[in-house]
Design an enzyme around this catalytic site. Structure first.
Site, PDB file in Angstrom:
ATOM      1  N   LYS A  33      -0.218   5.681   5.416  1.00 44.59           N
ATOM      2  CA  LYS A  33       0.103   4.639   4.450  1.00 44.59           C
ATOM      3  C   LYS A  33      -0.696   4.902   3.186  1.00 44.59           C
ATOM      4  O   LYS A  33      -1.926   4.944   3.212  1.00 44.59           O
ATOM      5  CB  LYS A  33      -0.248   3.267   5.028  1.00 44.59           C
ATOM      6  CG  LYS A  33      -0.016   2.146   4.032  1.00 44.59           C
ATOM      7  CD  LYS A  33      -0.165   0.785   4.667  1.00 44.59           C
ATOM      8  CE  LYS A  33      -0.066  -0.307   3.625  1.00 44.59           C
ATOM      9  NZ  LYS A  33      -0.230  -1.641   4.188  1.00 44.59           N
ATOM     10  N   LYS A  78       4.657   5.618   4.962  1.00 45.80           N
ATOM     11  CA  LYS A  78       4.954   4.547   4.016  1.00 45.80           C
ATOM     12  C   LYS A  78       4.281   4.816   2.696  1.00 45.80           C
ATOM     13  O   LYS A  78       3.095   5.139   2.704  1.00 45.80           O
ATOM     14  CB  LYS A  78       4.427   3.242   4.625  1.00 45.80           C
ATOM     15  CG  LYS A  78       4.513   2.042   3.746  1.00 45.80           C
ATOM     16  CD  LYS A  78       3.873   0.866   4.435  1.00 45.80           C
ATOM     17  CE  LYS A  78       3.875  -0.296   3.477  1.00 45.80           C
ATOM     18  NZ  LYS A  78       3.149  -1.423   3.990  1.00 45.80           N
TER      19      LYS A  78
HETATM   20  C1  PBG Z   1      -0.274  -4.969   4.125  1.00 50.37           C
HETATM   21  C2  PBG Z   1       1.114  -4.521   3.845  1.00 50.37           C
HETATM   22  C3  PBG Z   1       1.654  -4.194   2.606  1.00 50.37           C
HETATM   23  C4  PBG Z   1       2.970  -3.843   2.831  1.00 50.37           C
HETATM   24  C5  PBG Z   1       3.216  -3.982   4.190  1.00 50.37           C
HETATM   25  N1  PBG Z   1       2.048  -4.383   4.807  1.00 50.37           N
HETATM   26  C6  PBG Z   1       1.065  -4.284   1.263  1.00 50.37           C
HETATM   27  C7  PBG Z   1      -0.086  -3.447   0.887  1.00 50.37           C
HETATM   28  O1  PBG Z   1      -0.553  -2.612   1.656  1.00 50.37           O
HETATM   29  O2  PBG Z   1      -0.553  -3.638  -0.223  1.00 50.37           O
HETATM   30  C8  PBG Z   1       3.909  -3.397   1.758  1.00 50.37           C
HETATM   31  C9  PBG Z   1       5.329  -3.447   2.106  1.00 50.37           C
HETATM   32  C10 PBG Z   1       6.230  -3.352   0.938  1.00 50.37           C
HETATM   33  O3  PBG Z   1       5.828  -3.075  -0.217  1.00 50.37           O
HETATM   34  O4  PBG Z   1       7.432  -3.559   1.150  1.00 50.37           O
HETATM   35  N2  PBG Z   1      -0.326  -5.926   5.127  1.00 50.37           N
END
Ligand code: PBG
Length: 337
Positions: free
Chosen positions: A211, A263
């Site tokens: 991520k 992601k």
């Molecule tokens: C954090 C989380 C995020 C997303 C999913 N889980 C945001 C981040 O890491 O800032 C992003 C998902 C998206 O942008 O669709 N719990």
């Protein structure tokens, strides 16, 4: 009638011996030889459930997406089941007064996410895979994915201890899969141990392994009312790093992740392809909020063909090796099939 070329260029050309165009001649032929296709069963729909609202509230930066009440989240899940969608993943948006510096509401049995999980589980049972995002940023007053040290950085080990409680509370509420997204070191092993200790040996872990600290998450922060100041670069991965993504993913698998995820999606197909090729567990991809918003906005202006664009993107995820896809288009796309 025979057409005879008069072109001097054609007359002198060497005729191709192999003609790949033969197999592109008709729709039926193209379908027959198509190497990759996505199916609705591979799609997972993210659902936001917000405390303290009585009607679904549209999310401005995600046109067509809503913050849901528990009731409308259940109805949406039922619609997803009927459309053949493979799974849903639940994100809780607590009331302001339920946020604190630890995000402790996240592991309350009565927090909005757990209420929604329970209601959805009661309604649809095992007809769709029920996942929970296991994180704290929606629940902390400062918007980070865990409690802060006195210096203001996220305290890794304290965050992990909180995630253990969140995961167990989600399993109790009926989640079949918990999905830790905080990018803390050691979070998968710790969550596995906590789930097992609580008797949830069968609850699987989907690790957001690769991520990245991405600007594509912008609209998500609106969707969950996250008031983050600063960024997450000290815990999420640097978008420039490909080898590190494999390292993170291998660690998560060694810690007991049942499935892993990359992601965002579109800008990270190389990472997805590496993970799918090298590692032994199912791999998902998350087409995140910014990716959705860009396509939705351009389609609204009539600049692109929505259906063709989304189909092409979903196909490219499968081509790169994704086994499943988290996408805000899940229900829309399922209805095209
Ligand atoms: C954090 C989380 C995020 C997303 C999913 N889980 C945001 C981040 O890491 O800032 C992003 C998902 C998206 O942008 O669709 N719990």
């Amino acid at each position: 009638m025979e057409t005879v070329s008069t072109s001097p260029i054609l007359d002198s050309a060497v005729k191709p011996y192999v003609r790949p165009r033969r197999l592109r001649a008709t729709p039926a032929l193209r379908e027959l030889v198509r190497e990759n296709r996505w199916s609705t069963r591979q799609l997972v729909l993210p659902i936001f459930v917000r405390e303290g609202i009585s009607e679904p509230a549209p999310i401005a930066s995600l046109p067509g997406q809503f913050q849901h009440t528990v009731t409308s989240a259940v109805a949406l899940t039922r619609e997803a089941v009927d459309a053949g969608v493979g799974g849903v993943i639940i994100f809780g948006v607590p009331a302001e007064e339920n946020k604190d510096e630890f995000g402790s509401n996240a592991w309350s049995a009565d927090c909005i996410a757990n209420k929604a999980l329970r209601a959805i589980r009661d309604e649809v049972g095992e007809r769709i895979v029920l996942m929970a995002d296991t994180c704290l940023d929606e629940f902390t007053s400062h918007g980070h994915c865990g409690p802060l040290t006195p210096q203001g950085d996220v305290d890794n080990d304290a965050a992990v201890a909180c995630y253990q409680k969140v995961a167990v509370s989600q399993a109790e509420a009926g989640a079949q899969i918990v999905a830790p997204s905080g990018m803390m070191d050691g979070q998968v092993a710790a969550i596995r141990a906590a789930l097992d200790e609580a008797g949830f040996d069968d609850v699987a872990i989907l690790a957001y392994s690769a991520k990245f600290a991405s600007a594509f998450y912008g609209p998500f922060r609106d969707a969950v009312g996250c008031e983050l100041s600063g960024d997450r670069k000290s815990y999420q991965e640097d978008p420039a790093n490909r080898r590190e993504a494999l390292h993170e993913t291998e660690l998560d698998i060694a810690e007991g992740a049942d499935m892993v995820m990359v992601k965002p999606g579109s800008s990270y197909l190389d990472i997805l392809s590496d993970v799918a090729e090298i590692l032994p567990v199912p791999v998902g991809v998350y087409q995140v909020s910014g990716e959705y918003a860009m396509v939705a906005a351009a389609a609204e202006r009539g600049w692109i063909d929505l259906e063709r664009i989304v189909d092409e993107q979903l196909t490219s995820f499968v081509r790169a090796g994704a086994d499943f896809i988290l996408t805000y288009w899940a229900l829309t796309a399922a209805k095209w099939c």
